[in-house]
Scaffold this motif. Structure first.
Motif, PDB file in Angstrom:
ATOM      1  N   HIS A  72      31.906  42.411  48.566  1.00 19.63           N
ATOM      2  CA  HIS A  72      31.062  41.531  47.754  1.00 19.63           C
ATOM      3  C   HIS A  72      31.186  41.873  46.273  1.00 19.63           C
ATOM      4  CE1 HIS A  72      28.180  40.496  51.327  1.00 19.63           C
ATOM      5  NE2 HIS A  72      29.432  40.197  51.560  1.00 19.63           N
ATOM      6  N   ALA A  73      31.228  43.175  45.972  1.00 20.04           N
ATOM      7  CA  ALA A  73      31.313  43.601  44.574  1.00 20.04           C
ATOM      8  C   ALA A  73      32.601  43.120  43.925  1.00 20.04           C
ATOM      9  CB  ALA A  73      31.218  45.127  44.496  1.00 20.04           C
ATOM     10  N   GLU A  74      33.713  43.150  44.669  1.00 17.68           N
ATOM     11  CA  GLU A  74      34.991  42.706  44.119  1.00 17.68           C
ATOM     12  C   GLU A  74      34.959  41.215  43.801  1.00 17.68           C
ATOM     13  OE1 GLU A  74      37.977  45.896  46.339  1.00 17.68           O
ATOM     14  OE2 GLU A  74      37.409  44.037  47.332  1.00 17.68           O
ATOM     15  N   VAL A  75      34.389  40.435  44.699  1.00 17.47           N
ATOM     16  CA  VAL A  75      34.279  38.998  44.444  1.00 17.47           C
ATOM     17  C   VAL A  75      33.320  38.736  43.283  1.00 17.47           C
ATOM     18  CG1 VAL A  75      33.584  36.795  45.444  1.00 17.47           C
ATOM     19  CG2 VAL A  75      34.840  38.434  46.820  1.00 17.47           C
ATOM     20  N   ASP A  76      32.242  39.501  43.230  1.00 16.84           N
ATOM     21  CA  ASP A  76      31.278  39.378  42.133  1.00 16.84           C
ATOM     22  C   ASP A  76      31.959  39.632  40.796  1.00 16.84           C
ATOM     23  OD1 ASP A  76      29.096  39.309  40.491  1.00 16.84           O
ATOM     24  OD2 ASP A  76      28.018  40.938  41.467  1.00 16.84           O
ATOM     25  N   ASN A  77      32.702  40.722  40.711  1.00 19.25           N
ATOM     26  CA  ASN A  77      33.376  41.065  39.460  1.00 19.25           C
ATOM     27  C   ASN A  77      34.401  40.012  39.070  1.00 19.25           C
ATOM     28  OD1 ASN A  77      31.919  43.442  39.331  1.00 19.25           O
ATOM     29  ND2 ASN A  77      33.502  44.675  40.293  1.00 19.25           N
ATOM     30  N   LEU A  78      35.149  39.510  40.048  1.00 20.37           N
ATOM     31  CA  LEU A  78      36.176  38.510  39.764  1.00 20.37           C
ATOM     32  C   LEU A  78      35.561  37.235  39.190  1.00 20.37           C
ATOM     33  CD1 LEU A  78      39.032  37.327  39.910  1.00 20.37           C
ATOM     34  CD2 LEU A  78      38.563  36.690  42.285  1.00 20.37           C
ATOM     35  N   HIS A  79      34.495  36.743  39.820  1.00 21.70           N
ATOM     36  CA  HIS A  79      33.922  35.484  39.369  1.00 21.70           C
ATOM     37  C   HIS A  79      33.116  35.641  38.085  1.00 21.70           C
ATOM     38  CE1 HIS A  79      35.103  34.202  43.393  1.00 21.70           C
ATOM     39  NE2 HIS A  79      35.117  32.993  42.884  1.00 21.70           N
ATOM     40  N   THR A  80      32.522  36.812  37.862  1.00 20.42           N
ATOM     41  CA  THR A  80      31.867  37.056  36.579  1.00 20.42           C
ATOM     42  C   THR A  80      32.894  37.029  35.456  1.00 20.42           C
ATOM     43  OG1 THR A  80      30.125  38.382  37.600  1.00 20.42           O
ATOM     44  CG2 THR A  80      30.493  38.695  35.245  1.00 20.42           C
ATOM     45  N   PHE A  81      34.002  37.738  35.652  1.00 20.16           N
ATOM     46  CA  PHE A  81      35.065  37.743  34.649  1.00 20.16           C
ATOM     47  C   PHE A  81      35.633  36.341  34.456  1.00 20.16           C
ATOM     48  CE2 PHE A  81      39.628  37.929  33.722  1.00 20.16           C
ATOM     49  CZ  PHE A  81      39.627  38.630  32.524  1.00 20.16           C
ATOM     50  N   ALA A  82      35.845  35.617  35.558  1.00 23.90           N
ATOM     51  CA  ALA A  82      36.431  34.281  35.478  1.00 23.90           C
ATOM     52  C   ALA A  82      35.521  33.325  34.702  1.00 23.90           C
ATOM     53  CB  ALA A  82      36.694  33.739  36.881  1.00 23.90           C
ATOM     54  N   LEU A  83      34.228  33.325  35.015  1.00 22.34           N
ATOM     55  CA  LEU A  83      33.300  32.433  34.313  1.00 22.34           C
ATOM     56  C   LEU A  83      33.194  32.787  32.834  1.00 22.34           C
ATOM     57  CD1 LEU A  83      30.302  31.870  36.764  1.00 22.34           C
ATOM     58  CD2 LEU A  83      31.845  30.146  35.843  1.00 22.34           C
ATOM     59  N   ALA A  84      33.160  34.089  32.533  1.00 24.60           N
ATOM     60  CA  ALA A  84      33.079  34.508  31.133  1.00 24.60           C
ATOM     61  C   ALA A  84      34.299  34.023  30.362  1.00 24.60           C
ATOM     62  CB  ALA A  84      32.949  36.029  31.041  1.00 24.60           C
ATOM     63  N   LEU A  85      35.486  34.173  30.940  1.00 19.17           N
ATOM     64  CA  LEU A  85      36.702  33.752  30.249  1.00 19.17           C
ATOM     65  C   LEU A  85      36.766  32.237  30.121  1.00 19.17           C
ATOM     66  CD1 LEU A  85      39.328  34.622  28.957  1.00 19.17           C
ATOM     67  CD2 LEU A  85      40.420  34.539  31.199  1.00 19.17           C
ATOM     68  N   LEU A  86      36.377  31.510  31.179  1.00 18.37           N
ATOM     69  CA  LEU A  86      36.387  30.051  31.113  1.00 18.37           C
ATOM     70  C   LEU A  86      35.431  29.536  30.044  1.00 18.37           C
ATOM     71  CD1 LEU A  86      36.469  29.147  34.928  1.00 18.37           C
ATOM     72  CD2 LEU A  86      38.304  28.792  33.282  1.00 18.37           C
ATOM     73  N   LEU A  87      34.264  30.150  29.932  1.00 17.76           N
ATOM     74  CA  LEU A  87      33.280  29.703  28.940  1.00 17.76           C
ATOM     75  C   LEU A  87      33.712  30.081  27.523  1.00 17.76           C
ATOM     76  CD1 LEU A  87      30.036  30.490  30.912  1.00 17.76           C
ATOM     77  CD2 LEU A  87      30.727  28.246  30.102  1.00 17.76           C
ATOM     78  N   PHE A  88      34.343  31.238  27.364  1.00 15.39           N
ATOM     79  CA  PHE A  88      34.850  31.615  26.049  1.00 15.39           C
ATOM     80  C   PHE A  88      35.928  30.628  25.597  1.00 15.39           C
ATOM     81  CE2 PHE A  88      37.834  34.259  23.458  1.00 15.39           C
ATOM     82  CZ  PHE A  88      37.006  34.440  22.364  1.00 15.39           C
ATOM     83  N   TYR A  89      36.816  30.273  26.508  1.00 13.43           N
ATOM     84  CA  TYR A  89      37.860  29.311  26.172  1.00 13.43           C
ATOM     85  C   TYR A  89      37.264  27.929  25.909  1.00 13.43           C
ATOM     86  CZ  TYR A  89      42.377  26.937  26.292  1.00 13.43           C
ATOM     87  OH  TYR A  89      43.482  26.196  25.958  1.00 13.43           O
ATOM     88  N   ALA A  90      36.231  27.570  26.675  1.00 17.12           N
ATOM     89  CA  ALA A  90      35.555  26.287  26.432  1.00 17.12           C
ATOM     90  C   ALA A  90      34.949  26.254  25.040  1.00 17.12           C
ATOM     91  CB  ALA A  90      34.469  26.058  27.486  1.00 17.12           C
ATOM     92  N   GLY A  91      34.388  27.390  24.602  1.00 19.55           N
ATOM     93  CA  GLY A  91      33.861  27.449  23.253  1.00 19.55           C
ATOM     94  C   GLY A  91      34.943  27.243  22.207  1.00 19.55           C
ATOM     95  N   LEU A  92      36.105  27.848  22.425  1.00 17.22           N
ATOM     96  CA  LEU A  92      37.226  27.682  21.497  1.00 17.22           C
ATOM     97  C   LEU A  92      37.698  26.230  21.431  1.00 17.22           C
ATOM     98  CD1 LEU A  92      39.351  30.860  22.310  1.00 17.22           C
ATOM     99  CD2 LEU A  92      38.183  30.372  20.157  1.00 17.22           C
ATOM    100  N   LYS A  93      37.482  25.475  22.518  1.00 12.23           N
ATOM    101  CA  LYS A  93      37.893  24.070  22.548  1.00 12.23           C
ATOM    102  C   LYS A  93      36.834  23.134  21.962  1.00 12.23           C
ATOM    103  CE  LYS A  93      41.150  22.726  24.475  1.00 12.23           C
ATOM    104  NZ  LYS A  93      42.512  22.427  23.999  1.00 12.23           N
ATOM    105  N   THR A  94      35.672  23.687  21.588  1.00  8.14           N
ATOM    106  CA  THR A  94      34.598  22.866  21.030  1.00  8.14           C
ATOM    107  C   THR A  94      34.819  22.699  19.529  1.00  8.14           C
ATOM    108  OG1 THR A  94      33.132  23.816  22.697  1.00  8.14           O
ATOM    109  CG2 THR A  94      32.097  22.519  20.964  1.00  8.14           C
ATOM    110  N   ASP A  95      35.752  21.869  19.190  1.00  8.02           N
ATOM    111  CA  ASP A  95      36.098  21.632  17.790  1.00  8.02           C
ATOM    112  C   ASP A  95      35.346  20.398  17.299  1.00  8.02           C
ATOM    113  OD1 ASP A  95      37.192  21.421  15.321  1.00  8.02           O
ATOM    114  OD2 ASP A  95      39.267  21.185  15.970  1.00  8.02           O
TER     115      ASP A  95
END
Length: 449
Positions: A72-95
């Motif tokens: 469970h911890a491995e899946v938790d870490n993967l999806h936390t990292f994935a969501l953080a990166l997706l949202l950071f990139y989404a912010g960069l696309k908010t021009d």
């Protein structure tokens, strides 16, 4: 956010042939072959007119290793990292500069549209689905718990510009540029909007589960805590936005170093927000949005350059989420919730999304044909799948149901989300390109006029 769980109780199936019993060389060979397969499947997906990520998901389902020994911890870490990166990139696309002339409409569609779509879809799921999500039961005599229905709907709030643009690649000449800009801006902004709305419903759902205090007092406490996290995340995100500018202006001397800066800022930002009591997902998005709209000393070192270096990682993150779902979800587990999933997908595509666009038509700078295309381009992607883990974990502890019924509802809720995403990508993905051609046929290819 609460700990994430494996989909459909996957860990229970781990056995002698688990991942730890396989030599590391074989693991590397397997992983390399899978990702090479995603490249090939991407090519064929685009050729037949479906989103590339749907092809990746299909590849995972065909391989379908249901004995992966993943904690469970491995899946938790993967999806936390994935969501953080997706949202950071989404912010960069908010021009903000890219949608001058229709900024107000874009903001309302990305924020208000998500809220309207979530409410309409939640009501539809509540009215159509049975108490455990195993059948259709229209009416209010045997309904899914209201909180569970709205959690599922909130999960499906965000759209995926990558999926939409991948199927529009062949017909770009038929689409007005301003429509493409709106779709990309909406997708970037509605990721955090959907996450905030999901957090609100999750807080209320958890508060309603606590029977020791009155619901109003618990709801007020939960709302206060949520507002504190959102406010702190906003301030931390703004601070790191300026820190990133200072770092780029002072220390970066070539584009290759931007990747180090971007990844470092995103990870430090998320971690700092957690320890300071804020929402890490909000803070990384706000940081990305500030980075996208600030000016830098070197015109070649800017938010566009950061987008370019982060794009492969963002693509890898989306592919990994879809591939992981395909590998871990057993197709047979989806059968019980198929009717509810079909109904929810129809409600999303034919009712919730179109109405959420029509509601703001009075201030829209787009004509009716363009609005029809915007309404039909609401493809769902990686974010709903990642959030579905939280839905399953929250519903599995629902006190108003027997433990067995709660577990069944939790499993079926994640299955409904999975089915909606698949059907949305399949049917809307295939039909977007023909719709573009049909809408532009009477006029010039570059505009629906």
């Amino acid at each position: 956010m609460p700990p994430l769980l494996l989909p459909f109780g996957t860990a229970a199936h781990a056995g002698p042939s688990s991942l730890h019993s396989v030599p590391v060389e074989a693991q590397l060979l397997f992983i390399g072959a899978i990702f090479l397969g995603t490249l090939i499947i991407n090519r064929f997906s685009i050729r037949i007119g479906i989103p590339a990520i749907l092809g990746v998901l299909a590849l995972g389902l065909m391989i379908n290793i249901h004995v992966l020994d993943v904690s469970h911890a491995e899946v938790d870490n993967l999806h936390t990292f994935a969501l953080a990166l997706l949202l950071f990139y989404a912010g960069l696309k908010t021009d903000l500069k890219s949608i001058r002339g229709f900024l107000e409409y874009g903001l309302l569609l990305a924020v208000g549209g998500v809220a309207i779509c979530t409410i309409l879809l939640g009501i539809s799921i509540y009215w159509l689905s049975s108490s455990t999500g195993t059948a259709l039961a229209p009416g209010i005599s045997e309904t899914m718990p209201l909180g569970a229905a709205f959690l599922i709907a909130a999960c499906l709030g965000s759209t995926d510009a990558g999926a939409t643009l991948s199927v529009l690649r062949k017909v770009r000449g038929h689409i007005p540029r301003k429509v493409l800009q709106l779709l990309e801006f909406e997708s970037a902004l509605n990721d955090p909007s959907a996450l905030i709305i999901f957090s609100i419903f999750l807080s209320l759902f958890i508060a309603s589960n606590n029977t020791h205090d009155s619901f109003p007092s618990l709801a007020i406490a939960a709302s206060s805590e949520l507002l504190q996290k959102l406010g702190s995340g906003l301030l931390i995100g703004i601070a790191f936005g300026y820190i990133s500018k200072l770092t780029i202006d002072s220390f970066v001397i070539d584009k290759e170093q931007l990747l180090i800066v971007a990844m470092s800022i995103a990870l430090i930002d998320y971690g700092s927000s957690f320890f300071l009591g804020g929402s890490g997902f909000v803070s990384v998005y706000v940081t990305g949005a500030f980075m996208a709209n600030l000016h830098y000393n070197d015109p070649e070192l800017n938010h566009q350059s950061i987008q370019d270096v982060l794009l492969p990682f963002n693509t890898m993150t989306e592919i990994s989420i879809f591939l992981l779902f395909g590998l871990l979800i057993h197709p047979a587990d989806l059968a019980p919730c198929l009717p509810a999933g079909l109904a929810a997908a129809a409600a999303l595509m034919l009712i919730a999304r179109p109405i959420s666009v029509v509601c703001f038509q009075s201030i829209s700078p787009f004509n009716r044909r363009e609005s029809v295309l915007i309404a039909w381009c609401g493809l769902r992607g990686a974010v709903p799948l990642a959030l579905s883990f939280n839905v399953q974990e929250a519903i599995s502890t629902y006190p108003s149901l027997e433990p067995l019924a709660a577990a069944q509802l939790a499993q079926n809720s994640q299955g409904i989300i999975f089915i909606v995403v698949i059907l949305n990508l399949l049917f809307q993905g295939i039909s977007i390109a023909p719709l573009c051609r049909a809408l532009s046929a009477p006029t010039q290819p570059s505009s629906f006029g």
